[in-house]
Write an enzyme that holds these catalytic residues in place. Structure first.
Site, short mmCIF file in Angstrom:
data_model
loop_
_atom_site.label_atom_id
_atom_site.label_comp_id
_atom_site.label_asym_id
_atom_site.label_seq_id
_atom_site.Cartn_x
_atom_site.Cartn_y
_atom_site.Cartn_z
N CYS A 83 0.82 -1.21 0.00
CA CYS A 83 0.00 0.00 0.00
C CYS A 83 0.86 1.26 0.00
CB CYS A 83 -0.99 -0.04 1.17
SG CYS A 83 -2.42 1.04 0.92
N GLY A 139 -6.10 6.04 -1.54
CA GLY A 139 -6.62 7.16 -2.29
C GLY A 139 -5.59 7.76 -3.22
N HIS A 156 -3.86 -5.17 0.06
CA HIS A 156 -3.58 -5.75 1.37
C HIS A 156 -3.65 -7.28 1.35
CE1 HIS A 156 -3.61 -2.02 3.80
NE2 HIS A 156 -4.34 -1.58 2.81
N GLU A 177 -2.63 -9.28 3.56
CA GLU A 177 -2.89 -9.87 4.88
C GLU A 177 -4.39 -10.02 5.13
OE1 GLU A 177 -3.83 -5.78 5.46
OE2 GLU A 177 -2.11 -6.71 4.48
#
Length: 380
Positions: free
Chosen positions: A264, A308, A354, A356
């Site tokens: 990210c 974003g 993500h 995870e």
């Protein structure tokens, strides 16, 4: 932010966007006023993980799923020690939660942690508005904070914007800590906490990795003091164009050719380290149902997102960088946004989403195995 935890659920509330549109409903959680960037999340489950994700710092989350709070709140699912969203907007909150792990209602948890929310609004209309106009500043006002909408709108427009916001250090750990490997220790990883979620070091620990979680302010010397086999850069909030210190540290890691993995915010930092730019998306990707293609295998994954901003890198060619050749490894099938980068001449890669994903999906869990493979290769 002014807050009272009394009277939630009965008090009138209003959500005011910076372009002047407003939605009236009822207080949910704490009563008072709050400000942030209005964004929407498309997940139908996992609201605890969303609320406690540090990447949502200074954002007001609008849930597109109409029913929220059905399973209450437990003490096992949070991704951090507190709720990070600055506000919460839902359509139809559960009156009574139903789950064997539930300890309290979501309304009670929001009130206890001072999170101002609103319920009973048309979240579909609000989501469509944000898709058309883009993410923007917003305020939620309830109880005595409700005033003339012209006054409230002026307050919203005085709130800080997300562009240019340097927020990672506000959510990161202040002190280093260690997450021990599960079973036999195979590797040591230095993880730079820019807003790390609790499940991330756990996923690495499951693979025999001892994870040293370091503050966002950690230096290159701090990183190599733990003698890492690999270095990880986490997710986090804010504008990546402000992350000069993490970029400097990552460039030092790349110079040493230590295996590197970013998630990210870590993907955006890798992009900047390689010389690519970043830009703000119109309304971002948030939720647990985003389709991404791994271009190295051709497989499509359903993935969890919360970002974003994105990396501005070419999709159709291999780029020459200071650290060797780089290419886009993953792409979002909805809008062709860059969702992953990898270096071809040294062991470094990142993804914008993500893997995870505590609340699921788990299609991308293999990326932690890919990180292990890089460390094995470097050791060999």
């Amino acid at each position: 932010m002014t807050i009272s935890t009394r009277g939630a659920g009965k008090a009138p509330a209003v959500l005011v966007l910076e372009d002047g549109r407003s939605f009236r409903g009822r207080a949910y959680g704490a009563v008072g006023e709050t400000f942030g960037e209005a964004v929407f999340s498309t997940g139908m489950t996992g609201y605890q993980e969303t609320l406690t994700d540090p990447s949502y710092h200074r954002q007001v989350v609008v849930m597109t799923a109409p029913h929220v709070g059905n399973t209450g709140v437990n003490d096992e699912d949070p991704e951090s020690a507190r709720i990070w969203v600055s506000g919460y907007a839902v359509r139809d909150p559960a009156r009574v939660p139903s789950n064997w792990r539930s300890r309290r209602t979501l309304d009670e948890e929001l009130a206890q942690q001072g999170v101002v929310g609103i319920s009973g609004i048309d979240t579909r209309a609000l989501t469509r508005h944000l898709r058309e106009r883009g993410a923007m500043r917003v305020g939620i006002f309830s109880g005595n904070a409700v005033q003339d909408e012209g006054v409230l709108l002026a307050k919203v427009r005085q709130a800080p914007e997300m562009s240019g916001a340097d927020l990672a250090a506000e959510v990161a750990t202040k002190e280093a800590y260690v997450v021990p490997a599960v079973g036999t220790k195979k590797f040591t990883v230095a993880a730079i906490d820019l807003g790390i979620k609790g499940m991330t070091p756990h996923r690495m620990a499951e693979r025999g990795i001892e994870v040293h979680v370091l503050p966002a302010t950690a230096t290159l010397e701090d990183v190599y003091a733990v003698e890492p086999d690999g270095v990880f850069f986490s997710n986090g909030p804010g504008d990546p164009s402000t992350a000069d210190h993490p970029v400097s540290v990552m460039r030092g890691v790349l110079e040493r050719k230590t295996p590197l993995f970013g998630i990210c915010f870590g993907n955006q930092i890798l992009g900047r380290s390689l010389g690519f730019g970043t830009y703000k998306l119109k309304y971002g990707h948030r939720g647990i149902n985003q389709p991404v293609q791994d271009r190295t295998t051709g497989k499509v994954e359903v993935t969890a997102h919360n970002h974003g901003f994105a990396v501005d890198a070419p999709l159709d060619k291999v780029s020459d960088t200071e650290f060797g050749r780089a290419e886009v490894s993953h792409v979002c099938l909805n809008d062709q946004v860059v969702e992953g980068l990898q270096l071809l001449d040294q062991p470094a890669f990142s993804v914008q989403y993500h893997p995870e994903a505590a609340a699921g999906p788990h299609d991308a869990a293999y990326l932690f195995d890919r990180f292990v493979t890089l460390m094995e290769g470097q050791r060999a």
